[in-house]
Design a protein around this motif. Structure first.
Motif, PDB file in Angstrom:
ATOM      1  N   PRO A 284     -19.309 -26.415  36.330  1.00 23.69           N
ATOM      2  CA  PRO A 284     -20.019 -26.822  35.119  1.00 23.69           C
ATOM      3  C   PRO A 284     -21.524 -26.904  35.388  1.00 23.69           C
ATOM      4  CG  PRO A 284     -18.200 -28.329  35.593  1.00 23.69           C
ATOM      5  CD  PRO A 284     -18.353 -27.434  36.786  1.00 23.69           C
ATOM      6  N   VAL A 285     -22.301 -26.369  34.458  1.00 19.90           N
ATOM      7  CA  VAL A 285     -23.760 -26.437  34.536  1.00 19.90           C
ATOM      8  C   VAL A 285     -24.250 -27.215  33.317  1.00 19.90           C
ATOM      9  CG1 VAL A 285     -25.920 -25.132  34.528  1.00 19.90           C
ATOM     10  CG2 VAL A 285     -23.941 -24.280  35.817  1.00 19.90           C
TER      11      VAL A 285
ATOM     12  N   PHE B  56     -20.301 -29.059  45.874  1.00 20.92           N
ATOM     13  CA  PHE B  56     -20.814 -29.542  44.585  1.00 20.92           C
ATOM     14  C   PHE B  56     -19.711 -29.522  43.537  1.00 20.92           C
ATOM     15  CE2 PHE B  56     -24.586 -28.056  46.816  1.00 20.92           C
ATOM     16  CZ  PHE B  56     -25.425 -29.156  46.656  1.00 20.92           C
ATOM     17  N   GLY B  57     -19.782 -30.471  42.613  1.00 22.89           N
ATOM     18  CA  GLY B  57     -18.833 -30.540  41.509  1.00 22.89           C
ATOM     19  C   GLY B  57     -19.441 -30.119  40.192  1.00 22.89           C
ATOM     20  N   ALA B  58     -20.756 -30.117  40.110  1.00 27.34           N
ATOM     21  CA  ALA B  58     -21.482 -29.701  38.910  1.00 27.34           C
ATOM     22  C   ALA B  58     -22.941 -29.489  39.295  1.00 27.34           C
ATOM     23  CB  ALA B  58     -21.372 -30.743  37.799  1.00 27.34           C
ATOM     24  N   ILE B  59     -23.641 -28.761  38.432  1.00 20.76           N
ATOM     25  CA  ILE B  59     -25.060 -28.495  38.645  1.00 20.76           C
ATOM     26  C   ILE B  59     -25.828 -28.952  37.414  1.00 20.76           C
ATOM     27  CG2 ILE B  59     -26.826 -26.697  38.940  1.00 20.76           C
ATOM     28  CD1 ILE B  59     -24.644 -24.995  40.341  1.00 20.76           C
ATOM     29  N   ILE B  60     -26.858 -29.734  37.645  1.00 15.38           N
ATOM     30  CA  ILE B  60     -27.812 -30.081  36.591  1.00 15.38           C
ATOM     31  C   ILE B  60     -29.040 -29.210  36.837  1.00 15.38           C
ATOM     32  CG2 ILE B  60     -29.342 -31.880  35.698  1.00 15.38           C
ATOM     33  CD1 ILE B  60     -27.212 -33.945  36.604  1.00 15.38           C
TER      34      ILE B  60
ATOM     35  N   LEU C 163     -23.010 -37.196  32.111  1.00 17.25           N
ATOM     36  CA  LEU C 163     -22.037 -36.130  31.870  1.00 17.25           C
ATOM     37  C   LEU C 163     -21.483 -35.597  33.188  1.00 17.25           C
ATOM     38  CD1 LEU C 163     -20.475 -34.274  30.009  1.00 17.25           C
ATOM     39  CD2 LEU C 163     -22.516 -32.819  29.852  1.00 17.25           C
ATOM     40  N   SER C 164     -22.326 -35.446  34.188  1.00 21.45           N
ATOM     41  CA  SER C 164     -21.827 -34.974  35.486  1.00 21.45           C
ATOM     42  C   SER C 164     -20.890 -36.001  36.118  1.00 21.45           C
ATOM     43  CB  SER C 164     -22.987 -34.615  36.421  1.00 21.45           C
ATOM     44  OG  SER C 164     -23.688 -35.757  36.847  1.00 21.45           O
ATOM     45  N   VAL C 165     -21.172 -37.289  35.930  1.00 21.59           N
ATOM     46  CA  VAL C 165     -20.275 -38.340  36.423  1.00 21.59           C
ATOM     47  C   VAL C 165     -18.938 -38.254  35.687  1.00 21.59           C
ATOM     48  CG1 VAL C 165     -19.907 -40.842  36.574  1.00 21.59           C
ATOM     49  CG2 VAL C 165     -22.131 -39.870  37.200  1.00 21.59           C
ATOM     50  N   GLN C 166     -18.979 -38.034  34.376  1.00 26.74           N
ATOM     51  CA  GLN C 166     -17.736 -37.893  33.614  1.00 26.74           C
ATOM     52  C   GLN C 166     -16.911 -36.708  34.119  1.00 26.74           C
ATOM     53  OE1 GLN C 166     -19.616 -37.856  29.667  1.00 26.74           O
ATOM     54  NE2 GLN C 166     -18.308 -39.590  29.143  1.00 26.74           N
TER      55      GLN C 166
END
Length: 169
Positions: free
Chosen positions: A81-82, A57-61, A124-127
């Protein structure tokens, strides 16, 4: 490409999160969608956060309503990043969730979007992923250009319809 985790505290949050799922799909970003509760399944939520980086994973929503501790619980278990999505519930119109998500203690950041702001969380996660992925950055540029084009198209239509010349339409 890294994937994005989309975690909800309850399956009742899914209608809000469908916007994030669709947006990530639009950008070709893989995601994994889970229901994990900071309060009802704390061990499982913590284990997910601890292993998120090694699981690709690169980020968590993280989305939750009411006390909305889920994003904070995820942030406590990872350095990824969360992004927190406060979910509007019948109680306090989501203000409780917003405050619970945005008021993190120093040293434990959670990026927080608007109440029910799933599309912005996905963007934001795509960014975040696009920092290291030029092709994804190009897709974001195209997305924004298209959004701008649509606004200008609407401006032209409204302006033409409601502008007056010499007091008449």
């Amino acid at each position: 490409m890294k994937k994005i985790a989309i975690i909800m505290g309850s399956d009742s949050d899914l209608p809000v999160l469908e916007g994030a799922i669709r947006t990530l799909d639009q950008f070709g970003v893989p995601c994994e969608v889970r229901v994990l509760s900071a309060h009802r399944t704390p061990a499982e939520a913590a284990a997910f956060a601890r292993s998120a980086r090694e699981n690709g994973f690169g980020a968590i929503i993280a989305a939750a309503g009411k006390a909305a501790h889920l994003a904070g619980a995820m942030a406590a278990g990872t350095t990824l990043p969360v992004i927190g999505i406060p979910v509007k519930s019948s109680t306090l119109d989501g203000i409780d969730a917003l405050l619970s998500t945005v008021q993190m203690p120093s040293g434990m950041p959670v990026a927080t979007v608007a109440i029910d702001g799933a599309v912005n969380a996905a963007l934001l996660s795509v960014q975040i992923l696009a920092v290291e992925d030029p092709a994804l950055a190009e897709k974001l540029e195209a997305y924004r250009a298209e959004a701008g084009r649509k606004v200008l198209e609407k401006d032209q239509k409204i302006s033409k319809q409601y502008s007056t010349v010499g007091g008449s339409r």
